[in-house]
Write an enzyme that holds these catalytic residues in place. Structure first.
Site, PDB file in Angstrom:
ATOM      1  N   GLU A  48     -17.908   0.817  52.263  1.00  0.00           N
ATOM      2  CA  GLU A  48     -18.210   1.098  50.855  1.00  0.00           C
ATOM      3  C   GLU A  48     -17.486   2.504  50.744  1.00  0.00           C
ATOM      4  O   GLU A  48     -17.117   2.782  51.751  1.00  0.00           O
ATOM      5  CB  GLU A  48     -19.553   1.977  51.933  1.00  0.00           C
ATOM      6  CG  GLU A  48     -20.207   2.963  50.084  1.00  0.00           C
ATOM      7  CD  GLU A  48     -21.706   3.247  51.327  1.00  0.00           C
ATOM      8  OE1 GLU A  48     -22.304   4.018  49.978  1.00  0.00           O
ATOM      9  OE2 GLU A  48     -22.287   3.771  52.629  1.00  0.00           O
ATOM     10  N   LYS A 117     -24.735   0.789  44.268  1.00  0.00           N
ATOM     11  CA  LYS A 117     -26.029   0.957  46.015  1.00  0.00           C
ATOM     12  C   LYS A 117     -27.345   1.612  44.458  1.00  0.00           C
ATOM     13  O   LYS A 117     -27.467   2.057  43.405  1.00  0.00           O
ATOM     14  CB  LYS A 117     -25.213   2.553  46.890  1.00  0.00           C
ATOM     15  CG  LYS A 117     -26.102   2.389  47.615  1.00  0.00           C
ATOM     16  CD  LYS A 117     -24.751   3.274  48.007  1.00  0.00           C
ATOM     17  CE  LYS A 117     -25.976   4.012  49.472  1.00  0.00           C
ATOM     18  NZ  LYS A 117     -25.000   5.184  50.688  1.00  0.00           N
ATOM     19  N   CYS A 180     -25.041  -0.584  52.125  1.00  0.00           N
ATOM     20  CA  CYS A 180     -25.397   0.570  53.190  1.00  0.00           C
ATOM     21  C   CYS A 180     -26.913   1.282  53.818  1.00  0.00           C
ATOM     22  O   CYS A 180     -27.804   0.400  54.261  1.00  0.00           O
ATOM     23  CB  CYS A 180     -24.593   2.203  52.905  1.00  0.00           C
ATOM     24  SG  CYS A 180     -24.408   3.625  55.002  1.00  0.00           S
TER      25      CYS A 180
END
Length: 648
Positions: A48, A117, A180
C-alpha cells in the site's frame, strides 16, 4: 498460467523504500518486476502506498508529492511494456477534490484499473481519514444495486476504470484487489469480490508490527482464503517506512483455501519477495461443491478483460509449491490434537453403535496386522470410555495357510496384554474341506484359494456374534476400499466398519502414536513390531523360512502413493496427469515417474472397477476429509466406464 495443471504463479514483494522519494521507489519496484519476470511470475503486488511510502503524513496533501507519485507510476507502467506480467502498485491519487489511497493495476505499458481503498482506519496509530476519502464515495446506490459515480479517471494515457467494483478477468482466472484495512473490516470487500468471481485476492497493505499482531494477521488471511475459497496474496510495508512512532515489518503471505503456501521473513533491510503458485482448479472444485457459493445478482461489478503478454519461455511446473507426500497425516506440532481427534471420532461412533444395538460383546478378527490392531485399540478405548469390562471384547485369531509365527504371536500377545477375551480358531481344516467340496486343487493358489479363507473367517466371526450377542467390527481401511482390496462378502463385510474412514498411512501412524504415547513398555514393543510388519492378507503359504510371502504392496503398489492419489483424486477431482505430476514432486527421491505412472494407472483402474464393493458397505464413521460411503461422499454407479478417466 500453466493451463495443463491449473496453476498461476504469483508474487508478494516488499521493495526497499525511501519515504517521499518516488523516483527512488520506482527504481526499486522496477528491479523487483525484472526479477519476477525472470522467475516466470504472472502477477506481482507491492505494498500500500509503496510509491510514496505509507508514513508521509501531511505530505500527502502536497501537490509536489502527488505529481511525483504519478510521474513515478508512469515510469513503472512504461517499464511493464512487452513484459508478461501484471503489476499492482500502491499510490495516492487525487480525483476532483478528494484524495484516494489506491492500487494501480498495470500490464504491458497500460494502467487497466485503479482500485481505491474502502475502509480507512481512524485509530490511535493510523489517521488515514485525515488524508484520504473512502472508495465507497465513488459508488452510488440505486434501486438496482450500485453503480459507479466516477466510472473512469484521466491518467497520462487517457481514461482508466476507477472504483472498488472492479474485477480483472484473464483468459484463465479472475482476480480482485483490496487494501489493508479492508481485510480487517466486519465485511471485507474480498468476500463480495470472491462471490462475484475473483479466484485470487491481492491485498496491498501497510500494517504495522506490534506484539501479537503477526499471528493474528496470519490467521485472518488463512481464514479469509478458506471462507471464500480463494488464493490470497498479501504484502505490507517494510522497515524503510518512518519509525517515528511505528515499525513496519514487511510481512508477506500467500494463502490458498485455508493453507499458508508461502510466508516471507519479516524485518528484512533489503528488498524481498515470495513466490508460489495458486491452484485455480483446487479453488474451483471447492466452490462448485459449496452450493452456498453463488453470485449476488444485485451486486454491481465491472469486469475488465486482461490480456497480458504471453511469456515466450513460460513455465511448466509449480516449482515453488511443496506437496506433502502424506496429505492424511498431521502437520508438525499438531500430532497430539490430531490423533486425539481421530480416536475420539472412532470411539464416539463405536460407543453409540454399541449402546444402540445393546450388544453384549464386540467381535473382531485379530491377525497381528495393522488394521486389526487399530480396530482392537479403538474397541479397548471404547470399552474403557463406557466403563465396560474389556472381556466383553472377543478377539478371534484364525490361523490359516499363510499365517506367520510373527503375526500369530503378536496377535496372541497383544490380546493378552490388553486383557480381552481370546478365541483361537484355526481355519486350515475348514478351508481344506471347503476347497475339497468344491473340487478345488489345494496346490492351485489362485483367487479361489485365497478368498475361501477370507470368507470362512467372516463366517466364523458372524456366527460367534450370533452366539455371544455380539457386533462384528470390521477392520478394513479406506485405502483398501479405494482399491477394492477386500474379498467380497469376506473381510469386505462386517456389522460396523470402524476403520472405513482411515487411510492406510494414517492407520500406521495411529498405531505408532498409540505405542509411543498411550501404552506401557510391553504393549509398546508389540505395537511397534506390528507397525514394522509388512502389510499382507497372509492367504498364501509362508516362504521356506516361515516368513510372509504375500506382500500387498508388491502387488498393488505402495500405500503411501495410493493415499496420495486418493486424496487429490477424491478431494479435488484432479486429473491423472496433474496428480501424477504432483506425486513426482512429493516423492522425487523415492519413486521414478515411470513407477508413479504405473501405480496411478492401477489405482484408477481398480478404483472404478471395484465400486460394486463400496456400493454395499456396512456403516462406518467418516474421519478424514474424504470418504467412500455410498450414503455420503461417493455416490457413483458400479458399472461406470473407467477408460475415459485413464486417457490423461
Amino acid at each position: 498460467m500453466n493451463t495443463n495443471l491449473g496453476y498461476v504463479r504469483v508474487a508478494a514483494a516488499v521493495p526497499t523504500l525511501r519515504v517521499a522519494d518516488c523516483a527512488f521507489n520506482a527504481q526499486e519496484i522496477k528491479k523487483q518486476i525484472a526479477e519476477a519476470v525472470e522467475e516466470g511470475v504472472e502477477v506481482i503486488c507491492f505494498p500500500e502506498l509503496s510509491m510514496t511510502g505509507y508514513t508521509c503524513g501531511d505530505l500527502f496533501f502536497t501537490q509536489l508529492l502527488q505529481e511525483n507519485a504519478l510521474a513515478a507510476l508512469e515510469d513503472v507502467c512504461n517499464y511493464t511494456r512487452e513484459k508478461p506480467i501484471i503489476v499492482m502498485v500502491g499510490a495516492p491519487l487525487k480525483v476532483d477534490n478528494n484524495l484516494f489511497n489506491c492500487a494501480f493495476v498495470m500490464t504491458d505499458g497500460e494502467v487497466i484499473g485503479v482500485v481505491p481503498k474502502i475502509n480507512l482506519p481512524n485509530t490511535a496509530e493510523f489517521y488515514e481519514k485525515r488524508w484520504f476519502t473512502s472508495g465507497r464515495a465513488t459508488i452510488e446506490r440505486s434501486g438496482d444495486g450500485s453503480r459507479p459515480r466516477i466510472p473512469t479517471i484521466e491518467l497520462w494515457a487517457g481514461p482508466v476504470p476507477f472504483g472498488p467494483d472492479l474485477l480483472f478477468n484473464t483468459r484463465d482466472y479472475c482476480f480482485g484487489v483490496e487494501l489493508c484495512e479492508d481485510l480487517w473490516s466486519p465485511l471485507p470487500p474480498s468476500t463480495q469480490i470472491a462471490i462475484q468471481g475473483a479466484e485470487i485476492i491481492f491485498n496491498l497493505s501497510s500494517s504495522n508490527c506490534v506484539l501479537g499482531k503477526h499471528a493474528y494477521r496470519r490467521e485472518m488471511i488463512k481464514q479469509q482464503s478458506a471462507r471464500v475459497h480463494c488464493g490470497y496474496v498479501y504484502t505490507s510495508s517494510g522497515v524503510g517506512e518512518s519509525s517515528t512512532d511505528l515499525v513496519f515489518s514487511g510481512s508477506t503471505y500467500i494463502a490458498e483455501n485455508g493453507d499458508m503456501l508461502a510466508e516471507g521473513e519479516r524485518f528484512q533491510r533489503q528488498s524481498s519477495m515470495i513466490i508460489t503458485e495458486i491452484d485455480i482448479e483446487r479453488l474451483r472444485t471447492d466452490r462448485q461443491r459449496n452450493t452456498n457459493f453463488t453470485k449476488d445478482q444485485h451486486g454491481h461489478f465491472r469486469k475488465i478483460t486482461v490480456a497480458p503478454i504471453e511469456s515466450e519461455n513460460g513455465y511448466s511446473e509449480p516449482a515453488h509449491r511443496k506437496f506433502s507426500p502424506t496429505p492424511f497425516l498431521p502437520a508438525k506440532g499438531d500430532e497430539d490434537s490430531y490423533c486425539t481427534d481421530v480416536f475420539s471420532i472412532q470411539t464416539s461412533a463405536l460407543a453409540h453403535r454399541w449402546e444402540h444395538t445393546k450388544a453384549d460383546t464386540l467381535v473382531l478378527g485379530i491377525s497381528g496386522g495393522l488394521d486389526s490392531t487399530l480396530a482392537l485399540l479403538v474397541c479397548v478405548m471404547t470399552a474403557d470410555m463406557l466403563g465396560y469390562d474389556r472381556t466383553r471384547i472377543l478377539g478371534v485369531t484364525m490361523p490359516g495357510f499363510g499365517t506367520s509365527d510373527r503375526t500369530y504371536n503378536n496377535a496372541i500377545t497383544l490380546m493378552e496384554q490388553l486383557g480381552i477375551s481370546i478365541h483361537e480358531i484355526p481355519i486350515r481344516e475348514m478351508a481344506t474341506q471347503h476347497l475339497h467340496d468344491i473340487n478345488h486343487d489345494l496346490e492351485v493358489h489362485d483367487t479361489t484359494y485365497e478368498n475361501a479363507q477370507a470368507r470362512i473367517r467372516t463366517l466364523v466371526l458372524m456366527d460367534l456374534a450370533n452366539q455371544y450377542n455380539g457386533l462384528v467390527i470390521g477392520t478394513g481401511d479406506l485405502s483398501e476400499l479405494a482399491l477394492g482390496w477386500a474379498t467380497y462378502c469376506g473381510d469386505h463385510m462386517s456389522m460396523y466398519g470402524i476403520n472405513a474412514g482411515i487411510p492406510k498411512t494414517l492407520v500406521r501412524y495411529l498405531v505408532r502414536y498409540a505405542a509411543t504415547n498411550l501404552f506401557s513398555d510391553d504393549t509398546r514393543s508389540i505395537l511397534l513390531d506390528v507397525v514394522d510388519t509388512p502389510v499382507s492378507p497372509e492367504l498364501l503359504p509362508a516362504d521356506e523360512n516361515g516368513e510372509i510371502a504375500q506382500k500387498t504392496e508388491e502387488q498393488v503398489g505402495p500405500y503411501e502413493l495410493h493415499d496420495f492419489f486418493a486424496f487429490y483424486f477424491l478431494r479435488y477431482g484432479f486429473s491423472i496427469q496433474k496428480t501424477a505430476y504432483m506425486a513426482s514432486l512429493a516423492f522425487e527421491d523415492q519413486y521414478s515417474e515411470e513407477e508413479i505412472n504405473k501405480w496411478i494407472q492401477l489405482f484408477i483402474r481398480r478404483f472404478f472397477s471395484q465400486q460394486f464393493k463400496r456400493s454395499c458397505l456396512p456403516d462406518g464413521p467418516k474421519v478424514v476429509s474424504v470418504g467412500l460411503s455410498p450414503r455420503g461422499d461417493l455416490r457413483m454407479p458400479s458399472d461406470i466406464c473407467a477408460f475415459g478417466n485413464l486417457k490423461k
